[in-house]
Motif scaffolding. Structure first.
Motif, PDB file in Angstrom:
ATOM      1  N   GLY A  80      -1.852   1.374 -11.410  1.00 22.13           N
ATOM      2  CA  GLY A  80      -2.498   0.221 -10.790  1.00 22.13           C
ATOM      3  C   GLY A  80      -1.817  -0.263  -9.528  1.00 22.13           C
ATOM      4  N   GLU A  81      -0.648   0.291  -9.206  1.00 26.73           N
ATOM      5  CA  GLU A  81       0.019  -0.062  -7.946  1.00 26.73           C
ATOM      6  C   GLU A  81      -0.648   0.577  -6.744  1.00 26.73           C
ATOM      7  N   MET A  82      -1.338   1.687  -6.947  1.00 29.05           N
ATOM      8  CA  MET A  82      -1.675   2.574  -5.842  1.00 29.05           C
ATOM      9  C   MET A  82      -2.660   1.970  -4.850  1.00 29.05           C
ATOM     10  N   TRP A  83      -3.751   1.414  -5.336  1.00 27.59           N
ATOM     11  CA  TRP A  83      -4.725   0.788  -4.429  1.00 27.59           C
ATOM     12  C   TRP A  83      -4.043  -0.312  -3.630  1.00 27.59           C
ATOM     13  N   ALA A  84      -3.261  -1.112  -4.310  1.00 27.17           N
ATOM     14  CA  ALA A  84      -2.626  -2.255  -3.655  1.00 27.17           C
ATOM     15  C   ALA A  84      -1.614  -1.820  -2.611  1.00 27.17           C
ATOM     16  N   LYS A  85      -0.878  -0.746  -2.889  1.00 25.91           N
ATOM     17  CA  LYS A  85       0.068  -0.240  -1.899  1.00 25.91           C
ATOM     18  C   LYS A  85      -0.649   0.234  -0.637  1.00 25.91           C
ATOM     19  N   ALA A  86      -1.776   0.882  -0.813  1.00 28.54           N
ATOM     20  CA  ALA A  86      -2.537   1.343   0.347  1.00 28.54           C
ATOM     21  C   ALA A  86      -3.026   0.164   1.187  1.00 28.54           C
ATOM     22  N   VAL A  87      -3.471  -0.891   0.515  1.00 23.53           N
ATOM     23  CA  VAL A  87      -3.926  -2.086   1.229  1.00 23.53           C
ATOM     24  C   VAL A  87      -2.748  -2.779   1.909  1.00 23.53           C
ATOM     25  N   ARG A  88      -1.603  -2.793   1.254  1.00 26.79           N
ATOM     26  CA  ARG A  88      -0.423  -3.451   1.807  1.00 26.79           C
ATOM     27  C   ARG A  88      -0.015  -2.820   3.137  1.00 26.79           C
ATOM     28  N   SER A  89       0.190  -1.517   3.161  1.00 25.03           N
ATOM     29  CA  SER A  89       0.614  -0.871   4.411  1.00 25.03           C
ATOM     30  C   SER A  89      -0.494  -0.916   5.447  1.00 25.03           C
ATOM     31  N   GLY A  90      -1.717  -0.676   5.015  1.00 26.80           N
ATOM     32  CA  GLY A  90      -2.839  -0.706   5.955  1.00 26.80           C
ATOM     33  C   GLY A  90      -2.984  -2.048   6.640  1.00 26.80           C
ATOM     34  N   SER A  91      -2.741  -3.127   5.902  1.00 28.07           N
ATOM     35  CA  SER A  91      -2.877  -4.466   6.468  1.00 28.07           C
ATOM     36  C   SER A  91      -1.813  -4.739   7.521  1.00 28.07           C
ATOM     37  N   MET A  92      -0.558  -4.337   7.235  1.00 25.92           N
ATOM     38  CA  MET A  92       0.494  -4.528   8.237  1.00 25.92           C
ATOM     39  C   MET A  92       0.258  -3.648   9.457  1.00 25.92           C
ATOM     40  N   LEU A  93      -0.221  -2.439   9.236  1.00 23.80           N
ATOM     41  CA  LEU A  93      -0.503  -1.558  10.363  1.00 23.80           C
ATOM     42  C   LEU A  93      -1.674  -2.081  11.190  1.00 23.80           C
ATOM     43  N   VAL A 401      -1.276  12.088  -4.781  1.00 23.86           N
ATOM     44  CA  VAL A 401      -1.075  10.673  -4.474  1.00 23.86           C
ATOM     45  C   VAL A 401       0.123  10.202  -5.292  1.00 23.86           C
ATOM     46  N   THR A 402       1.234   9.988  -4.615  1.00 22.15           N
ATOM     47  CA  THR A 402       2.446   9.533  -5.284  1.00 22.15           C
ATOM     48  C   THR A 402       2.817   8.151  -4.776  1.00 22.15           C
ATOM     49  N   CYS A 403       3.737   7.531  -5.490  1.00 21.73           N
ATOM     50  CA  CYS A 403       4.228   6.234  -5.049  1.00 21.73           C
ATOM     51  C   CYS A 403       4.831   6.336  -3.653  1.00 21.73           C
ATOM     52  N   CYS A 404       5.477   7.465  -3.360  1.00 20.09           N
ATOM     53  CA  CYS A 404       6.171   7.633  -2.078  1.00 20.09           C
ATOM     54  C   CYS A 404       5.202   7.927  -0.943  1.00 20.09           C
ATOM     55  N   ASN A 405       4.132   8.680  -1.218  1.00 20.87           N
ATOM     56  CA  ASN A 405       3.073   8.843  -0.226  1.00 20.87           C
ATOM     57  C   ASN A 405       2.551   7.490   0.237  1.00 20.87           C
ATOM     58  N   LEU A 406       2.509   6.542  -0.686  1.00 24.45           N
ATOM     59  CA  LEU A 406       1.950   5.220  -0.392  1.00 24.45           C
ATOM     60  C   LEU A 406       2.984   4.263   0.184  1.00 24.45           C
ATOM     61  N   SER A 407       4.264   4.520  -0.064  1.00 30.38           N
ATOM     62  CA  SER A 407       5.315   3.659   0.490  1.00 30.38           C
ATOM     63  C   SER A 407       5.682   4.027   1.914  1.00 30.38           C
ATOM     64  N   GLY A 408       5.630   5.325   2.241  1.00 33.48           N
ATOM     65  CA  GLY A 408       6.047   5.776   3.558  1.00 33.48           C
ATOM     66  C   GLY A 408       5.390   5.024   4.704  1.00 33.48           C
ATOM     67  N   PRO A 409       4.056   4.853   4.698  1.00 32.95           N
ATOM     68  CA  PRO A 409       3.410   4.112   5.788  1.00 32.95           C
ATOM     69  C   PRO A 409       3.906   2.673   5.917  1.00 32.95           C
ATOM     70  N   MET A 410       4.373   2.082   4.815  1.00 32.13           N
ATOM     71  CA  MET A 410       4.925   0.726   4.896  1.00 32.13           C
ATOM     72  C   MET A 410       6.206   0.730   5.722  1.00 32.13           C
TER      73      MET A 410
END
Length: 622
Positions: A80-93, A401-410
């Motif tokens: 359940g972290e994954m969607w939110a992580k994508a939104v988090r980095s996308g929003s800052m970008l 799709v890993t936690c790190c794939n989603l953290s890197g853009p942040m």
């Protein structure tokens, strides 16, 4: 009438949210990030940021399928972290680029998430009657929901409905977690000490700052009193200078511990609790000394914690040359270390935080990114197979799709966030990449300036003021610790006291057209291996060039891991010869002298290990 009342209520919530933060802050930041759009990088990092946005956030992220975990449940913990992580980095970008297509993607996926809200107001992978669901990582997942939505609210759209979503999510956590008859946080999480669940402190403190509602602060005070995990008091251990690898009752997980202490900084910001400040500053210092490697990240699987597959603190700074290491330096940990460093920088102004951010972004972060921009490595090695997709996560239609794939853009999103900041006396320049900047003077007037440089390809930097009404204020320039003899001038006149590892404060009356110039001491230096637990790793050496770590690359050098001895002078300086890179996509390549002739070395970040070729950063000596 009902719709009118609802609209007025949501509008009132938004107004309250915009005024709450200043009322609850007890310790003001020394430096603050500049508002969205006021740092515009060019060249070096800009290309990486746009590559990631285009091919990850706008490219392959399966937002709808990640959201399905909130409807159908998750087959393994924490998805359940994954969607939110994508939104988090996308929003800052988006806040950085104002990319219209990215905004449309984010607005659509956030609009769709309203359709998966559960009856108690939560966005979660389990129904209300199973909440809080400890082993499934329920608290961790909902933490990321709050973080993702809060970044959307801050950088994309201040939608009062999104604010209400966050309030409902946060209130459900407060309702469910606490002392009896509620469920204690020490019972939550997939690990034996549950540290991951306590990391909800960070978004809960942000909710307190956003709304001013004291129940969120009280909840975080409860988390502090519980010690941040089961079986140990992590805050007290940090106060007592317990080594990071010995903290947390046998589970010193790097990523989660860093995330917890990010929340601790937010707690200190709102309380002024000096014990908590001592805790996060001690941890910061101990991680710098004991855990951070040459490329700016930490954590390993040897010698103490092979069970945690490279994701635990392991005295990594000392052990980084240990040949038994198979996994080390999780990207999630590196990005969260970078974020904690930015928090330390903001709250204290400590220039060493910039050193560690710089070290990570130039080497560990860019070195984990896939050349096509469509993801990041799970862990990074210094010698051997540099990158891998193997790690916790899932596969969606062939996409890893890993936690790190989603953290890197942040991590990429944080680069403009820290490159240039605002101090009370004027702008603060931390990184010397080419950029256009809009900041404020000491009196709050607008000042615009251009940073012109090919750094880190060269050592010269020019900063020209392009818009300003004449005023006396201070420019602060971070003088990198690796630049031992930095030359600074204003309008051609030398400025003294440029000390490596410190800020140089230039206070004068500034005018439009004024120019600051720096010549950085960009020497290549030989680095001797640390002496960790395994003597087999002692007889190695590495080469750095300013902030850049160099490495031998099997893609261009079949003898990449053969023993050699680098030629250096009595001061450890290595004379490099720049050459045209042999492999497309390589940023830098040099001829490096050894006792038996020249070898080719490239910057660590450019070594492409995605097709099986290997790397040698710590080179065995002859």
């Amino acid at each position: 009438m009902r719709h009118l009342f609802k609209g007025l209520f949501l509008t009132a919530m938004t107004v309250c949210a915009t005024t709450a933060s200043g009322q609850v802050i007890k310790v003001n930041d020394v430096f603050e990030p500049l508002p969205d759009g006021q740092v515009q990088l060019t060249n070096y990092f800009q290309n990486d940021i746009l590559n990631s946005i285009e091919h990850w956030n706008k490219g392959v992220v399966p937002y709808r399928k990640l959201m399905e975990f909130y409807v159908k449940g998750a087959p393994i913990f924490a998805l359940g972290e994954m969607w939110a992580k994508a939104v988090r980095s996308g929003s800052m970008l988006y806040g950085y680029t104002h990319d219209a297509d990215l905004k449309a993607i984010l607005e659509q996926t956030v609009e769709e998430v309203f359709g998966v809200v559960r009856s108690n107001g939560t966005i979660a992978t389990v129904p209300p009657d199973k909440q809080p669901y400890g082993k499934g990582g329920d608290m961790w997942e909902r933490k990321y929901v709050l973080l993702g939505l809060s970044q959307y609210y801050a950088h994309v759209k201040q939608d009062p409905r999104v604010l209400k979503l966050m309030i409902d999510e946060a209130n459900s956590i407060v309702d469910q977690i606490g002392y009896a008859p509620k469920t204690r946080m020490t019972t939550q999480g997939w690990s034996h000490n549950g540290i991951e669940s306590f990391t909800v402190m960070e978004p809960m403190m942000r909710m307190y700052q956003l709304t001013g509602d004291k129940k969120y602060l009280d909840f975080c005070t409860y988390l502090v009193k519980e010690g941040g995990c089961k079986g140990a008091d992590l805050f007290q251990e940090a106060c007592d200078n317990v080594l990071p690898r010995k903290m947390g009752a046998g589970y010193p997980k790097a990523y989660e511990m860093l995330s917890l202490f990010e929340g601790a900084v937010e707690y200190y910001r709102c309380t002024g609790d000096e014990r908590i400040r001592t805790a996060f500053m001690n941890l910061f210092e101990n991680i710098k000394k004991r855990e951070i490697t040459l490329i700016g990240n930490g954590g390993a699987d040897q010698p103490y914690y092979p069970k945690w597959k490279g994701e635990a603190w392991d005295d990594t700074a000392l052990e980084q040359t240990n040949p038994n290491i198979k996994r080390m330096m999780e990207t999630c940990a590196g990005v969260t270390w970078m974020k904690l460093c930015s928090q330390i920088l903001r709250i204290t102004g400590d220039p060493s935080a910039v050193e560690y951010i710089e070290k990570y972004i130039y080497n560990g972060l860019l070195g984990a990114m896939k050349p096509g921009g469509d993801g990041f490595s799970y862990v990074n090695l210094l010698n051997g197979r540099k990158v891998t997709d193997s790690g916790w996560g899932t596969n969606i239609d062939g996409l890893s799709v890993t936690c790190c794939n989603l953290s890197g853009p942040m991590g990429l999103a944080y680069i403009p966030f820290v490159a240039v900041m605002q101090g009370k006396e004027g702008p603060v320049i931390n990184l010397y990449n080419a950029a256009g900047i809009t900041a404020k003077t000491a009196k709050g007037r607008e000042v615009k300036f251009l940073i012109t440089s090919e750094f880190p390809y060269c050592n010269k930097v020019s900063i020209k003021l392009t818009k300003l009404k004449g005023e006396r204020f201070t420019f602060r320039l971070h003088i990198p610790a690796w630049s031992k003899d930095t030359k600074v001038s204003v309008n051609g006149r030398p400025v003294e006291n440029a000390v490596a590892g410190k800020y140089l404060a230039i206070n004068r009356k500034w005018e439009k057209g004024d120019r600051i110039e720096l010549v950085l001491d960009m020497k290549a230096r030989l680095v001797e291996a640390p002496h960790g637990s395994n003597p087999a790793g002692w007889n190695c050496e590495a080469v750095t060039y300013g902030p850049i770590v160099l490495a031998r690359d099997e893609n261009i050098d079949p003898d990449y891991n053969k023993p050699i001895r680098i030629k250096a002078d009595a001061n450890g300086e290595v004379k490099l010869t720049p050459v045209k890179p042999q492999k497309p996509g390589t940023r830098m390549e040099f001829l490096v002298p050894t006792t038996t002739g020249n070898i080719h070395m490239v910057d660590y970040s450019s070594v492409d290990g995605w097709k099986g070729k290997q790397i040698c950063t710590w080179m065995p000596k002859e």
